[in-house]
Design a protein around this motif. Structure first.
Motif, short mmCIF file in Angstrom:
data_model
loop_
_atom_site.label_atom_id
_atom_site.label_comp_id
_atom_site.label_asym_id
_atom_site.label_seq_id
_atom_site.Cartn_x
_atom_site.Cartn_y
_atom_site.Cartn_z
N GLN A 117 0.38 -5.14 9.35
CA GLN A 117 -0.48 -5.23 8.66
C GLN A 117 0.37 -4.32 7.39
O GLN A 117 0.78 -3.04 6.65
N LEU A 118 0.03 -5.58 6.33
CA LEU A 118 0.75 -4.96 4.90
C LEU A 118 0.56 -4.69 3.53
O LEU A 118 -0.91 -5.22 3.83
N GLU A 119 0.53 -2.81 3.45
CA GLU A 119 -0.38 -2.87 2.67
C GLU A 119 0.57 -1.93 1.50
O GLU A 119 1.17 -1.55 1.58
N ALA A 120 -0.12 -1.90 0.22
CA ALA A 120 0.11 -1.05 -0.64
C ALA A 120 0.03 0.06 -1.16
O ALA A 120 -0.68 0.57 -0.09
N GLY B 116 6.42 -5.22 -2.80
CA GLY B 116 5.55 -4.12 -2.48
C GLY B 116 4.77 -3.18 -1.99
O GLY B 116 4.42 -2.63 -1.96
N ALA B 117 4.61 -4.07 -1.02
CA ALA B 117 3.15 -3.38 0.01
C ALA B 117 4.39 -3.40 1.44
O ALA B 117 4.93 -3.77 1.53
N THR B 118 3.70 -2.61 2.02
CA THR B 118 4.70 -2.27 3.65
C THR B 118 4.24 -1.85 4.64
O THR B 118 2.69 -1.95 4.42
N THR C 102 11.59 -7.31 3.88
CA THR C 102 12.85 -6.75 4.53
C THR C 102 12.94 -6.37 5.40
O THR C 102 11.77 -5.42 5.61
N VAL C 103 13.05 -6.61 6.48
CA VAL C 103 12.82 -6.05 8.19
C VAL C 103 13.63 -5.05 8.84
O VAL C 103 14.92 -5.52 8.10
N ARG C 104 13.32 -3.69 9.13
CA ARG C 104 14.08 -2.73 9.18
C ARG C 104 13.48 -2.78 11.33
O ARG C 104 12.40 -2.32 11.18
#
Length: 200
Positions: free
Chosen positions: A197-200, A176-178, A134-136
């Motif tokens: 970078q995606l992190e929980a 679940g990571a953003t 999901t991209v904003r």
């Protein structure tokens, strides 16, 4: 029948940037050499290798970034602020991109990434390929430019045409990571975002 805008002169970039993901904003380069071409026939000769002869710059960017073919592709293709630089090892051409839009290609990652400034459609490879994200994209004034769920391409990127002269934030959510990073579509801005970078 598609009407194409004329190709622009190339003296905009060095061949080294076309070879792969560009890590920095390159310095100005010398004027075009005799091996560089600016006619549509030359562009079509290069694009024929990937079945895109006759396409305009915007279409080529969209089709190559979303291509399921394994990298590297049989050409070089570097997305700049206002042109797409194409090459085949013998000649180079510059195809114009929309004057009012800026292409931003994003490769969100969890563990592995690479430095990049100008997105290479032919060689750049991100970590998360074929994954739902999901991209904003939100401008500093609060305007939501993009808010959608999509799937990353085979090269691990997902790309968006957004208005020029924006400054704001890119936000991505995956499983679940953003993660989020600042971005801009002003003069001198990168077209390749590999720092999210995606992190929980």
């Amino acid at each position: 029948m598609r009407i194409l805008r004329p190709l622009l002169p190339l003296g905009l970039a060095a061949a080294t940037v076309l070879a792969g993901c560009s890590t920095t904003d390159p310095a100005p380069t010398p004027a075009a050499t005799s091996t560089e071409s600016t006619d549509q026939a030359s562009a079509d000769a290069i694009l024929e290798r990937v079945g895109l002869a006759g396409a305009d710059g915007r279409t080529v960017v969209d089709e190559l970034d979303a291509s399921s073919q394994a990298r590297p592709l049989p050409l070089t293709a570097s997305v700049r602020e206002d042109v797409l630089l194409l090459g085949d090892g013998q000649q180079e051409v510059a195809m114009p991109l929309p004057e009012d839009e800026f292409y931003v290609s994003i490769a969100p990652f969890r563990e592995q990434t690479h430095e990049c400034f100008y997105h290479s459609l032919a060689t750049c490879q991100g970590e998360l390929a074929g994954e739902e994200v999901t991209v904003r994209i939100v401008a500093d004034d609060g305007t939501v430019v993009v808010d959608e769920t999509t799937t990353t391409y085979a090269n691990g990127f997902v790309g968006f045409w957004v208005p020029r002269d924006l400054v704001g934030t890119l936000e991505v959510e995956h499983d679940g990571a953003t993660g989020s990073v600042s971005f801009a579509t002003t003069e001198g801005s990168p077209t390749c975002i590999t720092t999210l970078q995606l992190e929980a």
